[in-house]
Motif scaffolding. Sequence first.
Motif, mmCIF file in Angstrom:
data_model
loop_
_atom_site.group_PDB
_atom_site.id
_atom_site.type_symbol
_atom_site.label_atom_id
_atom_site.label_comp_id
_atom_site.label_asym_id
_atom_site.label_seq_id
_atom_site.Cartn_x
_atom_site.Cartn_y
_atom_site.Cartn_z
ATOM 1 N N SER A 37 46.851 43.122 35.031
ATOM 2 C CA SER A 37 46.002 42.184 35.770
ATOM 3 C C SER A 37 46.417 40.738 35.559
ATOM 4 O O SER A 37 46.401 39.940 36.503
ATOM 5 N N ILE A 38 46.788 40.383 34.351
ATOM 6 C CA ILE A 38 47.250 39.021 34.059
ATOM 7 C C ILE A 38 48.467 38.692 34.911
ATOM 8 O O ILE A 38 48.558 37.618 35.496
ATOM 9 N N LEU A 41 47.254 38.605 38.759
ATOM 10 C CA LEU A 41 46.380 37.478 39.097
ATOM 11 C C LEU A 41 46.929 36.135 38.635
ATOM 12 O O LEU A 41 46.370 35.094 38.957
ATOM 13 N N ASN A 43 46.878 34.796 35.712
ATOM 14 C CA ASN A 43 45.863 34.105 34.922
ATOM 15 C C ASN A 43 45.744 34.814 33.580
ATOM 16 O O ASN A 43 45.313 35.964 33.515
ATOM 17 N N LYS A 45 43.668 34.275 31.315
ATOM 18 C CA LYS A 45 42.263 34.456 30.938
ATOM 19 C C LYS A 45 41.635 35.512 31.846
ATOM 20 O O LYS A 45 40.736 35.231 32.625
ATOM 21 N N THR A 46 42.129 36.726 31.739
ATOM 22 C CA THR A 46 41.621 37.846 32.518
ATOM 23 C C THR A 46 41.026 38.852 31.545
ATOM 24 O O THR A 46 41.653 39.193 30.541
ATOM 25 N N SER A 79 38.341 39.191 41.005
ATOM 26 C CA SER A 79 38.602 40.419 40.252
ATOM 27 C C SER A 79 39.711 41.251 40.883
ATOM 28 O O SER A 79 40.153 40.997 42.002
ATOM 29 N N MET A 103 38.786 44.180 36.319
ATOM 30 C CA MET A 103 39.268 43.065 35.508
ATOM 31 C C MET A 103 38.931 41.765 36.250
ATOM 32 O O MET A 103 39.086 41.706 37.473
ATOM 33 N N VAL A 104 38.475 40.741 35.524
ATOM 34 C CA VAL A 104 38.042 39.488 36.146
ATOM 35 C C VAL A 104 38.836 38.323 35.584
ATOM 36 O O VAL A 104 38.982 38.179 34.364
ATOM 37 N N ALA A 105 39.316 37.474 36.494
ATOM 38 C CA ALA A 105 40.009 36.237 36.122
ATOM 39 C C ALA A 105 38.955 35.178 35.811
ATOM 40 O O ALA A 105 37.972 35.029 36.547
ATOM 41 N N HIS A 115 41.010 34.019 42.682
ATOM 42 C CA HIS A 115 42.460 34.074 42.495
ATOM 43 C C HIS A 115 43.250 34.017 43.800
ATOM 44 O O HIS A 115 44.444 33.751 43.778
#
Length: 128
Positions: A37-38, A41, A43, A45-46, A79, A103-105, A115
């Motif tokens: 996910s990082i 996205l 980011n 901070k995910t 997300s 998963m959420v940024a 995102h």
Amino acid sequence: MRFHTRKWIKPEDLNPNGTLFGGKLLAWIDEECALYSIVQLENQKTVTKYMSEIDFKSSAHQGDIVEIGIEVIKFGTASISLKCEVRNKMTRETIITIDKIVMVALDEFGKPKPHGKTQVEYVKDRLK
């Protein structure tokens, strides 16, 4: 589904029954979903927001090699929703399935951050 990571089951990964400890496997899944996910996205901070019911189909033993597969279900505003399967590398037998992991940024204040992504991107395509 793409299988990204392989893990070799070692003695420290086992439960008292001599099979792979479920908590260890869930930690590997959570880490793999976070890393995926990082990258998607863009980011760091995910975080994990949600994990649906997990379904253990079979076990793994010392010396087995398991592989973790992830597939994107959908992109939300801040997300990404994934599904996961872990299987034995040699036999292809499914060990566990998780139908939905969200998963959420986050922004610098720990709040959901949009995102702007709508489809899977590959790093090689970003380097052009």
